[in-house]
Design an enzyme around this catalytic site. Structure first.
Site, PDB file in Angstrom:
ATOM      1  N   HIS A 147     -65.866  64.483  51.431  1.00 53.23           N
ATOM      2  CA  HIS A 147     -66.490  63.260  51.984  1.00 53.23           C
ATOM      3  C   HIS A 147     -65.563  62.561  52.734  1.00 53.23           C
ATOM      4  O   HIS A 147     -65.454  61.383  52.777  1.00 53.23           O
ATOM      5  CB  HIS A 147     -66.949  62.313  50.748  1.00 53.23           C
TER       6      HIS A 147
ATOM      7  N   ASN B 261     -75.980  61.444  46.605  1.00 51.26           N
ATOM      8  CA  ASN B 261     -75.996  62.155  47.870  1.00 51.26           C
ATOM      9  C   ASN B 261     -77.441  61.861  48.115  1.00 51.26           C
ATOM     10  O   ASN B 261     -78.413  61.349  47.639  1.00 51.26           O
ATOM     11  CB  ASN B 261     -75.894  63.810  47.455  1.00 51.26           C
TER      12      ASN B 261
ATOM     13  N   TYR C  76     -62.974  61.210  40.402  1.00 52.73           N
ATOM     14  CA  TYR C  76     -63.207  60.373  41.480  1.00 52.73           C
ATOM     15  C   TYR C  76     -62.004  59.067  41.377  1.00 52.73           C
ATOM     16  O   TYR C  76     -61.364  58.911  42.403  1.00 52.73           O
ATOM     17  CB  TYR C  76     -64.634  59.449  41.621  1.00 52.73           C
TER      18      TYR C  76
END
Length: 511
Positions: free
Chosen positions: A68, A141, A353
């Site tokens: 990303h 997404n 993350y």
């Protein structure tokens, strides 16, 4: 909702007198003059202003996201349009009309920071809500499913979508070798979405967002539900053909970035309607697949969409680096009454993350204004110090839970997890590979025969898009691709082979 510029996400530190200084505040006499021995002699080390400028320049880039890396963002708000307090007790849903300020970042997955907006790739659709109960991140997404359901496969999968370690180029052999490996063919549904025209959205305004994962939401009475979230574009859906996407990538690689910025700048704020699907624990036990399977969608007839509110993006960032590049999204950033489910890929993301941001931005990334929970404030006496601590570090507050101090804890007022799922059993290594038979092909087959068949030209485009891509792979891998798609539909496999043969012939003619 905080108004524009009234919170920490939009701060500016430009001196009112606009006098240019060093980072320590010393006014600079002349910006381009350097201290030298005479007019033509060597530079002097005492020219600290020049040294500071060059040293900072060497350090002004931070590690790009992996994945990303390439993305665009905008601020706005979420507004509640429908009462769902029977499903979720989070304060952001407490009343119709309530608005919560937010930041949304759109992105491609596999490409580097300078890659093209129109590449064939899933799109990230992440939103940070600045709620009074803490920052909530929906890290979604633009597709309702994903390629894998074993979290240990994620680094392997992403590596195959990036560059060959020897040639440093994108590699069709790596790409298709991973996807067609029998144990990985659970990816087939997502691969078909990726290689339909949905794999190349025309812009960020005209695509949907999906949670993909199953979450658990609770109301204040203690009732809980499995939930999936759908964020549907009110601008309609618009995609590009393969050839249109390739052409734009060569002519204007920042096409979607410009589209988003320019539309917001001229007042054409994009909006999305937010819906949820809900499922009880008993209903989940009657599914033909696991509720925690990231490669499956919930049938809408059985679990209809229920409207929650709308997302509006009406404010461009004032500085891209400060407010978009430094934005840190993580599914572990949640609020009361919204929890992660036992989906193994989601569980792994809860760690991965936030840890990525600790590496990329530093352990105090939550103090960066765009990530700061300004609506709820942050207080944890034991989370202290570290590089770039800029919030006062809690002053004289003890750096542990001191017996002489009073602290408030609210968990006793909202017991959520204890009465929900109960897990028992040994620690078991489980490889959630492709299921025997056609269980993992059912939804992919429905997509081809029902959804794409109802959209003129889309079955043909799917075959074309796969064929021209796999034409770059080895013949043995091409054969595996044809065999994999034949399990979806034999005609689809035949059409892909025809497109591949035509593209291969064209490639040979150019040699």
């Amino acid at each position: 909702m905080s108004g524009k510029g009234s919170d920490n996400t939009n701060s500016s530190e430009v001196r009112k007198d606009r006098v240019v200084t060093t980072v320590e505040g010393l006014p600079i006499n002349e910006p381009f003059a350097t201290q030298r021995v005479g007019q033509n002699g060597p530079l002097l080390m005492q020219d600290s202003s020049l040294i500071e400028l060059l040293a900072h320049f060497n350090r002004e880039r931070i590690p790009e996201r992996n994945p990303h890396a390439h993305g665009s963002g905008a601020f706005g708000y979420f507004e509640v349009t429908d009462d769902i307090t029977d499903i979720c007790g989070s304060a952001m849903f407490s009343e119709i009309g309530k608005k919560t300020r937010c930041l949304t970042r759109f992105s491609t997955v596999g490409g580097e920071k300078g890659s093209a907006d129109t590449a064939r790739d899933p799109r990230g659709f992440s939103t940070k809500f600045y709620t009074e109960e803490g920052n909530l991140d929906w890290v979604y997404n633009n597709t309702p499913i994903f390629f894998i359901r074993d979290p240990a496969k994620f680094p392997h999968f992403i590596h195959t979508q990036k560059r060959n370690p020897q040639t440093n180029t994108k590699d069709a052999n790596m790409f298709w070798d991973f996807l067609t490996t029998p144990e990985n063919q659970v990816c087939i549904h997502q691969v078909m979405i990726l290689f339909s025209d949905r794999g190349t959205p025309a812009n960020y305004r005209q695509m949907n967002g999906y949670s993909g994962h199953t979450y658990k939401w609770s109301n204040k009475k203690g009732d809980w539900y499995y939930v999936q979230v759908h964020i549907k574009s009110n601008q309609g859906i618009k995609n590009l053909t393969n050839e249109e996407a390739v052409k734009i990538a060569g002519e204007d690689p920042d096409y979607c970035q410009k589209d988003l910025f320019e539309n917001i700048e001229k007042g054409n704020a994009p909006t999305w309607s937010v819906y949820i699907q809900t499922m009880t624990e008993q209903e989940s036990k009657r599914l033909p697949f696991s509720v925690f399977d990231l490669t499956k969608v919930w049938p809408h007839k059985q679990f209809p969409l229920r409207r929650v509110g709308k997302l509006v993006l009406n404010e461009n960032p004032q500085n891209y680096f400060a407010q978009v590049e430094q934005a840190a999204f993580a599914p572990s950033n949640t609020v009361p009454y919204q929890e992660a489910s036992a989906d193994p890929v989601l569980q792994s993301r809860l760690f991965a993350y936030s840890d990525a941001h600790r590496y990329r931005l530093g352990p105090n990334f939550n103090q960066i204004p765009v990530n700061c929970p300004y609506a709820s404030k942050f207080f944890h006496p034991a989370i202290r110090d570290g590089p770039m601590n800029v919030n006062g570090n809690f002053g004289a507050e003890p750096n542990y839970l001191a017996t002489t101090n009073q602290y408030q804890f609210v968990q006793k007022d909202r017991p959520i997890q204890q009465h929900q799922e109960v897990w028992t059993g040994p620690a078991t290594p489980f490889h959630w590979a492709t299921s025997p038979g056609d269980a993992d092909y059912v939804q992919a087959r429905d997509l081809y025969r029902k959804v794409l068949a109802a959209q003129p030209g889309q079955q043909k485009n799917l075959a074309h898009n796969v064929g021209v891509h796999v034409a770059n792979a080895r013949p043995d891998i091409q054969k595996r691709v044809f065999e994999m798609f034949a399990r979806v539909d034999k005609q689809l496999a035949t059409d892909i082979k025809s497109e591949c043969d035509a593209a291969s012939s064209e490639l040979r003619s150019k040699l």
